[in-house]
Design a protein around this motif. Structure first.
Motif, mmCIF file in Angstrom:
data_model
loop_
_atom_site.group_PDB
_atom_site.id
_atom_site.type_symbol
_atom_site.label_atom_id
_atom_site.label_comp_id
_atom_site.label_asym_id
_atom_site.label_seq_id
_atom_site.Cartn_x
_atom_site.Cartn_y
_atom_site.Cartn_z
ATOM 1 N N TYR A 138 0.808 -1.211 0.000
ATOM 2 C CA TYR A 138 0.000 0.000 0.000
ATOM 3 C C TYR A 138 0.847 1.270 0.000
ATOM 4 N N LEU A 139 1.996 1.254 0.662
ATOM 5 C CA LEU A 139 2.869 2.428 0.625
ATOM 6 C C LEU A 139 3.438 2.646 -0.772
ATOM 7 N N THR A 140 3.795 1.567 -1.438
ATOM 8 C CA THR A 140 4.280 1.677 -2.817
ATOM 9 C C THR A 140 3.170 2.211 -3.718
ATOM 10 N N MET A 141 1.965 1.680 -3.515
ATOM 11 C CA MET A 141 0.819 2.138 -4.302
ATOM 12 C C MET A 141 0.578 3.631 -4.077
ATOM 13 N N LEU A 142 0.629 4.065 -2.823
ATOM 14 C CA LEU A 142 0.392 5.470 -2.510
ATOM 15 C C LEU A 142 1.500 6.343 -3.086
ATOM 16 N N SER A 143 2.728 5.927 -2.925
ATOM 17 C CA SER A 143 3.857 6.708 -3.432
ATOM 18 C C SER A 143 3.788 6.855 -4.948
ATOM 19 N N ASP A 144 3.539 5.756 -5.638
ATOM 20 C CA ASP A 144 3.422 5.807 -7.097
ATOM 21 C C ASP A 144 2.254 6.686 -7.535
ATOM 22 N N THR A 145 1.151 6.581 -6.819
ATOM 23 C CA THR A 145 -0.034 7.374 -7.154
ATOM 24 C C THR A 145 0.231 8.861 -6.965
ATOM 25 N N VAL A 146 0.853 9.222 -5.849
ATOM 26 C CA VAL A 146 1.171 10.628 -5.589
ATOM 27 C C VAL A 146 2.115 11.153 -6.670
#
Length: 130
Positions: free
Chosen positions: A49-57
Motif C-alpha cells: 500500500y505504501l508503494t501504491m500510494l507513493s506511485d499514485t502521488v
C-alpha cells in the motif's frame, strides 16, 4: 514380572511429565511462528500500500504539472490561488485512485491519511522542482 512394574513406574515418573513439557514447547513454537507469519504478512501489505500510494502521488503530481501548472507558468499566472487549486486537483486525484482497502489500511497505520497524503504531495512537488 518385576521389570514390567519398574518400567511402568519409570514411564509414569519420567515420560509422562516429559510429554507435558514437550507439548508446552510445541505450543509456544506454533504461537511464535504464527506471530512471525502475521508480522511478515502485515509488512508485505504495508509495503504494497505504501508503494501504491507513493506511485499514485508521483503520477498525480506529474499529471497536474503537465495539464495545469505548466500552462499557467507559461502565462505567468501561477499565483497562490492557482497553487491551491493545483494541490486540490492532485489531492483529489490521489484519493480517487486509491482503493477503499488501501485507504482503510493506511488510515489504520498512520491515523489521519489526509495529512500523510498532503505531506507526500508537498514532498513530491519539491522533488520535481529540482
Amino acid at each position: 514380572m518385576e521389570w514390567m512394574v519398574i518400567l511402568q513406574q519409570i514411564f509414569e515418573m519420567c515420560i509422562v511429565p516429559l510429554l507435558g513439557i514437550i507439548t508446552c514447547y510445541i505450543v509456544s513454537y506454533i504461537k511464535a511462528k504464527t506471530k512471525e507469519l502475521n508480522t511478515n504478512n502485515s509488512n508485505e501489505i504495508l509495503t504494497k500500500y505504501l508503494t501504491m500510494l507513493s506511485d499514485t502521488v508521483c503520477d498525480c503530481v506529474i499529471a497536474t504539472n503537465q495539464t495545469y501548472v505548466n500552462t499557467l507558468k507559461g502565462q505567468d499566472a501561477f499565483d497562490a490561488e492557482a497553487q491551491k487549486k493545483a494541490f486540490e486537483m492532485t489531492y483529489n486525484a490521489v484519493v480517487n485512485v486509491l482503493s477503499a482497502d488501501a485507504k482503510e489500511y493506511l488510515t489504520n497505520v498512520y491515523g489521519d491519511l489526509s495529512v500523510y497524503i498532503t505531506n507526500m504531495i508537498e514532498a513530491e512537488v519539491n522533488r520535481n522542482k529540482g
